[in-house]
Design a protein around this motif. Structure first.
Motif, short mmCIF file in Angstrom:
data_model
loop_
_atom_site.label_atom_id
_atom_site.label_comp_id
_atom_site.label_asym_id
_atom_site.label_seq_id
_atom_site.Cartn_x
_atom_site.Cartn_y
_atom_site.Cartn_z
N SER A 237 20.95 -9.53 -13.84
CA SER A 237 19.56 -9.86 -14.12
C SER A 237 19.10 -9.16 -15.39
CB SER A 237 18.67 -9.40 -12.96
OG SER A 237 17.30 -9.59 -13.27
N ARG A 238 18.14 -9.79 -16.06
CA ARG A 238 17.55 -9.18 -17.24
C ARG A 238 16.12 -8.69 -16.96
NH1 ARG A 238 19.12 -13.95 -21.48
NH2 ARG A 238 21.34 -13.99 -21.05
N THR A 239 15.71 -8.77 -15.72
CA THR A 239 14.37 -8.37 -15.34
C THR A 239 14.43 -7.11 -14.50
OG1 THR A 239 13.64 -10.67 -15.34
CG2 THR A 239 12.26 -9.09 -14.17
N TYR A 240 13.59 -6.14 -14.85
CA TYR A 240 13.61 -4.85 -14.17
C TYR A 240 12.23 -4.52 -13.63
CZ TYR A 240 18.14 -4.31 -16.34
OH TYR A 240 19.45 -4.51 -16.73
N LEU A 241 12.21 -3.89 -12.47
CA LEU A 241 10.97 -3.41 -11.87
C LEU A 241 11.13 -1.92 -11.56
CD1 LEU A 241 10.12 -6.24 -9.31
CD2 LEU A 241 8.66 -5.51 -11.19
N PRO A 242 10.09 -1.14 -11.78
CA PRO A 242 10.16 0.26 -11.38
C PRO A 242 10.04 0.38 -9.86
CG PRO A 242 7.96 -0.27 -12.07
CD PRO A 242 8.78 -1.51 -12.31
N THR A 243 10.30 1.56 -9.33
CA THR A 243 9.94 1.81 -7.94
C THR A 243 8.42 1.69 -7.83
OG1 THR A 243 11.81 3.27 -7.57
CG2 THR A 243 9.94 3.51 -6.09
N LEU A 244 7.97 0.80 -6.97
CA LEU A 244 6.56 0.46 -6.94
C LEU A 244 6.10 0.31 -5.50
CD1 LEU A 244 4.11 -0.35 -8.75
CD2 LEU A 244 4.86 -2.72 -8.48
N PHE A 245 5.01 0.99 -5.15
CA PHE A 245 4.47 0.91 -3.80
C PHE A 245 3.11 0.21 -3.83
CE2 PHE A 245 7.04 4.84 -3.89
CZ PHE A 245 7.99 4.48 -2.94
N VAL A 246 2.86 -0.57 -2.81
CA VAL A 246 1.54 -1.17 -2.64
C VAL A 246 0.82 -0.41 -1.54
CG1 VAL A 246 2.20 -3.43 -3.47
CG2 VAL A 246 2.45 -2.93 -1.05
N ASN A 247 -0.46 -0.18 -1.75
CA ASN A 247 -1.28 0.61 -0.84
C ASN A 247 -2.57 -0.14 -0.53
OD1 ASN A 247 -0.06 3.72 -1.33
ND2 ASN A 247 0.08 2.38 -3.12
N ILE A 248 -2.92 -0.21 0.74
CA ILE A 248 -4.22 -0.79 1.11
C ILE A 248 -4.94 0.16 2.06
CG2 ILE A 248 -3.46 -3.18 0.82
CD1 ILE A 248 -3.42 -3.36 3.94
N VAL A 249 -6.25 0.16 1.96
CA VAL A 249 -7.11 0.81 2.93
C VAL A 249 -7.96 -0.29 3.53
CG1 VAL A 249 -8.96 2.48 3.34
CG2 VAL A 249 -7.13 3.00 1.69
N GLY A 250 -7.86 -0.45 4.86
CA GLY A 250 -8.62 -1.49 5.54
C GLY A 250 -9.51 -0.92 6.62
N ARG A 251 -10.64 -1.57 6.82
CA ARG A 251 -11.56 -1.17 7.89
C ARG A 251 -11.56 -2.23 8.97
NH1 ARG A 251 -15.70 -0.21 4.99
NH2 ARG A 251 -15.67 2.07 5.08
N ARG A 252 -11.36 -1.78 10.19
CA ARG A 252 -11.34 -2.76 11.30
C ARG A 252 -12.71 -3.38 11.48
NH1 ARG A 252 -9.93 -2.20 17.79
NH2 ARG A 252 -11.03 -4.11 18.33
N ASN A 253 -12.73 -4.72 11.42
CA ASN A 253 -13.98 -5.40 11.68
C ASN A 253 -14.18 -5.53 13.20
OD1 ASN A 253 -12.33 -7.71 12.42
ND2 ASN A 253 -12.18 -8.14 10.23
N THR A 254 -15.37 -5.80 13.61
CA THR A 254 -15.68 -5.85 15.04
C THR A 254 -15.30 -7.18 15.64
OG1 THR A 254 -17.94 -6.52 14.49
CG2 THR A 254 -17.54 -4.18 14.86
#
Length: 254
Positions: A237-254
């Motif tokens: 491959s010629r495409t590179y990605l760094p080590t990458l994390f996705v983060n979410i903060v969610g609030r429980r709806n009622t």
């Protein structure tokens, strides 16, 4: 003044922005939000996958962070598949809700922390449902998972997630924050994609996110990168990605 029956003018949307931040800053915001929601009441906090091992040199000590923020008032519980340091209860987040409540009690949690765990679970959707169920209405969940990371079996490695994938899994949560972070030891940088000060979760933002972290090299540059590696690597491959994390903060709806 518009005539009767006329639609109100559409509000113009602000510019899409990439905001530099840090995981440390985002964690502080998370704990502040938890404190605001609880008021004078002692928060009940759960960490999923709490066992500490020698290789976790870049992992946060959530028990210490919570103690620093709330003193002895917070009720902190750490669960893991295996017993060990920082584990209060051996428990599988993918188990039945009855089993979870039987060991954790019926009282819901104000905050659930699940960092770098879902990729190791056999049934991440089930884990997501359980996290939603044990949250107090209005309670927060902080989820961090890899989008790109080398294979790491602990005890095994099954999945990778995008922000939108996490949104689908945690359908009962209203996303109040999302950000990307890196994985290098000692490099605490993160980025939020926002519009009007709020996370932009629309598909149109995907193009911006794609351009932030993907690096495409031509053939000669690709060969040069591979030649500098200590062990042999194949030029698939010629495409590179760094080590990458996705983060979410969610609030429980009622």
């Amino acid at each position: 003044m518009s005539a009767a029956g006329d639609a109100p003018p559409a509000q113009s949307r602000g510019e899409l922005r990439v905001v530099g931040t840090s995981v440390t800053r985002e964690v502080e915001r998370l704990l502040d939000q938890t404190a605001d929601a609880c008021g004078k009441r002692a928060p009940r906090i759960l960490q999923v996958g709490s066992r500490t091992v020698a290789s976790d040199r870049n992992e946060r000590n959530w028990r210490a962070l919570v103690a620093k923020r709330f003193g002895n008032h917070a009720r902190f519980v750490g669960i893991d598949l295996q017993g060990g340091s920082n584990v209060d209860c051996v428990l599988d987040i993918c188990g039945t809700l009855r089993t979870l409540l039987g060991k954790l009690g019926d009282e819901p949690f104000d905050l659930v922390i699940c960092c770098h765990v879902l990729e190791h679970t056999r049934h991440p959707g089930k884990a997501a449902r359980n996290i939603e169920q044990i949250l107090k209405p209005g309670g927060l969940a902080y989820i961090a998972t890899p989008w790109s990371q080398a294979f790491h079996a602990a005890p095994d490695d099954y999945w990778r997630f995008s922000v939108r994938g996490l949104m689908l899994m945690f359908a009962r949560l209203d996303i109040v924050s999302s950000f990307y972070s890196g994985g290098d030891v000692g490099l605490d940088v993160a980025y939020r994609v926002v519009r009007d000060g709020k996370p932009d979760l629309e598909p149109q933002a995907a193009g911006v996110e794609q351009g932030l972290f993907q690096l495409v090299l031509d053939h000669e540059d690709n060969r040069a990168v591979l030649a500098r590696q200590a062990t042999e690597r194949l030029p698939v491959s010629r495409t590179y990605l760094p080590t990458l994390f996705v983060n979410i903060v969610g609030r429980r709806n009622t």
